[in-house]
Design an enzyme around this catalytic site. Structure first.
Site, PDB file in Angstrom:
ATOM      1  CB  SER A  17      -0.965  -0.001   1.191  1.00  0.00           C
ATOM      2  OG  SER A  17      -1.947  -1.001   1.022  1.00  0.00           O
ATOM      3  CE  LYS A  66      -9.384  -5.952   4.122  1.00  0.00           C
ATOM      4  NZ  LYS A  66      -9.611  -6.483   2.747  1.00  0.00           N
ATOM      5  CG  ASP A 103     -11.454  -5.290  -0.502  1.00  0.00           C
ATOM      6  OD1 ASP A 103     -10.428  -4.641  -0.772  1.00  0.00           O
ATOM      7  OD2 ASP A 103     -11.638  -5.838   0.592  1.00  0.00           O
ATOM      8  NE  ARG A 152     -13.897 -26.395   3.308  1.00  0.00           N
ATOM      9  CZ  ARG A 152     -12.759 -26.218   3.939  1.00  0.00           C
ATOM     10  NH1 ARG A 152     -11.672 -26.884   3.559  1.00  0.00           N
ATOM     11  NH2 ARG A 152     -12.661 -25.360   4.930  1.00  0.00           N
ATOM     12  CE1 TYR A 217      -0.011  -9.148  -4.162  1.00  0.00           C
ATOM     13  CE2 TYR A 217      -2.365  -9.170  -3.691  1.00  0.00           C
ATOM     14  CZ  TYR A 217      -1.085  -8.755  -3.388  1.00  0.00           C
ATOM     15  OH  TYR A 217      -0.867  -7.969  -2.288  1.00  0.00           O
TER      16      TYR A 217
END
Length: 275
Positions: A17, A66, A103, A152, A217
């Site tokens: 960031s 968060k 996001d 799942r 990533y």
């Protein structure tokens, strides 16, 4: 006095960031500082309070804080309310703590940069955690045809779909995905990539026309991207663009100017390849 911004997390050393926001500042001619702040696992609220009391203008929040950030806010965006998680904080003119979850906007921007217009597309998202919750409304705002949340634990996916209560959002188990499941874009939002694994889904579900996106990533291809390519998918992308995209949305909230994503994404990718 230079406006001060930061990202809170634990761990935080790996965060990209500061680099991203420093590039945005240079690009847009904004004078500011941006730093990484390691908050104690049991001391996030105090760390954020002190930061703003000392004149902090805005902050990003990453794992594991968060959900705690959401609870602290006086006011939140719709995406943050659905996700019950916040990644962007700032104070309004009355000193109220405002929270947003950018996001989903970062995801949508990168999907369209990679794959073109996503309107009327059928989306299958693997996972039903906070990363998924924050992305549903931005995807719906783009008028996608259908969203399937596949997890799942099936009940977690069906409960989330019920909470959203939109006719074109459905929840199912990973093992319910089949050749009959309509899918234009497949998004991996599970945590499997952290361990270099892939979520278990039937090979019958995968076909070459699907475009695949991994929220995870790295400097190399992710395990998920390698896995789908081995099954014939030729259009795929990892989540680095989502990272830069969500940061651009945060920057816009704070500075009222929207930076360009592509130059920073190219710089970041180049930097990661050198490491």
């Amino acid at each position: 006095m230079i406006d001060r911004y930061a990202v809170f997390g634990n761990p935080i050393k790996h965060s990209k960031s500061p680099f991203i926001h420093q590039q945005f500042a240079k690009q847009t001619g904004q004078e500011l500082s941006y730093e990484k702040l390691l908050a104690p696992v049991d001391g996030f609220e105090d760390a954020v309070t002190i930061f703003f009391e000392q004149g902090g203008k805005g902050a990003n929040v990453t794992v594991p804080f968060k959900e705690q950030a959401f609870v602290l806010c006086n006011q939140c965006s719709a995406s943050a309310q659905l996700a019950k998680a916040v990644n962007t904080l700032w104070l309004d003119e009355n000193g109220n703590l405002i929270g947003d979850n950018t996001d989903g906007l970062g995801l949508v921007a990168d999907l369209e940069r990679q794959f073109g217009d996503i309107a009327k597309k059928s989306i299958v998202i693997l996972g039903a955690g906070g990363a998924v919750r924050g992305c549903i409304y931005p995807l719906l705002d783009k008028k996608v045809n259908r969203i399937v949340i596949a997890n799942r634990t099936k009940v977690k996916a069906t409960d989330l779909a019920s909470e959203i209560n939109e006719p074109n959002v459905k929840g199912m188990g990973l093992d319910d995905l089949s050749a009959d499941t309509d899918c234009d874009i497949l998004i991996n939002a599970t945590s499997s990539g952290v361990e270099g694994k892939v979520p278990y889904i039937s090979n019958e579900f995968i076909h070459a026309q699907i475009k695949a996106y991994d929220m995870f990533y790295g400097s190399e291809k992710t395990a998920f991207i390698e896995w789908v390519e081995q099954r014939g998918i030729t259009q795929s992308a990892d989540g680095l663009g989502m990272l830069v995209g969500q940061a651009a949305e945060s920057f816009t909230r704070w500075r009222n100017v929207k930076p360009q994503i592509e130059p920073v994404l190219l710089q970041l990718r180049k930097q990661m390849l050198k490491q």
